[in-house]
Design a protein around this motif. Sequence first.
Motif: not given
Lengths: 223, 225
Positions: A88-89, A71-72, A113-114, A107-108
């Motif tokens: 995301t969780l 995220a950062r 998250t992105q 990658p999943w």
Amino acid sequence: MFLSAVGPAPTLRVRSPGGAVALGSGTRRGDRAAMALEDSLATAMAAAQAGDAAAYRRLLNACLPVIAGIARAQGVRGEAVDDVVQDTLLTIHKARASYDPARPFLPWLRAITQRRAIDRLRRAGRRPQEVHDPLAYEAHADAGPAPNTRIEADERNAALARAVAALPDGQRQAVEQLAYAERSLEEAAALTGRSKGALKVNLHRALKALRGTLARDKEGGDA
Amino acid sequence: MPESVHESLVDDLVGGLAPVRRLSPPAWRAAAWLAAVLAVAAILMPMADMDGLRMRLATPDLRIAALCAGLTAITAALAAFMTSVPGRSLRWGLLPLVPAAFWVSASGLGCLRGWLAPGTTPADGHAMEGCFAFLVGVSLPLSVLLVVMLRRACPLHPNLTAALGGLAAAAAAATLLVPFHPHDATATDLLIHAATVLGVIGLNGIFGGRLLGGGPDAGVRARND
């Protein structure tokens, strides 16, 4: 492989179930640790799909710092990072059936998250930012009186003074003593030498005359 | 970052954990949907005009248009299922563009042939209404089935996935229309096909995006609150 999975940060520390692991340094040891983490996360997710609660808890806790790092890297800052972690969780939970253990886990996780980070940044971008908005600042209404309030009040007072001055002496005195000076009937009678009854009658007639005069003035002004 | 703030959410998610059936690979699920399309084709086939179909398929541009519509349906379905899974490349979305371009071009050639060759039979209004009803009537159930199958994977880009799904359903319907098409292609014919296909894609984009999308909390946060 792992570097591309967690974003462009040159070094990222994540807490794996086995302890803190330095990633992204490019060393063989770091690569081995990353592979071990990848394997452990993929195994934990496969177990979670089968309903293993302990494995699921280990997986989610191990994901927390990874998600925050991604995220950062996406540009999310401050408390919004926690929001992205929570979103995301929730998405991991909702989408857990879509993970294929034959494929790498990170990658999943990174894709989810992105996406949530971009959603968060978009929502933040849509919020109004009045401090940096010159138009909103200029258009903000002043809580004080409008500029013409004083002028209108002066005009109304002048019109009333002219109407009072035009009244007959008895009525004018009654208005000046009883209304302007707010004296009692006794005081006004003593000062003017008129009876209280005469003052009352003069005040009544004066108010009626003033009402008519001011109404005519207003009609003339409106026309 | 203090991890304690997430502890309660982790507790809730772990508490609500239930075994899930792992999704099949996207290609398999695309194949399952295409099998449903074939089943629809098998149901419709007894009503097909086979002699007319053979005549039309003898014309190169109609043959290419039909083939490319079928290829568009296959590739768009595969792309929709691929983009619905987190972590799969969004470049899968480019896959149906080539057959779709050939499909549109070949249909356009059909129009030109209609203008240049005076002997062709133009479509009348009644036939076009039939085509429109057929395209919508076949696209709709195929789209619903596709949305139901796609939403199981939690697409992260619901609008893209829905648009690809819409293209797959529209192309499948156009392919199934070929045996029933009572006339050669004309400009009006192509226009009504294009409008119908775009309408199906658009509706899928609007409704599918909402049906497929949803934030991270659909069905989860409500239970945890």
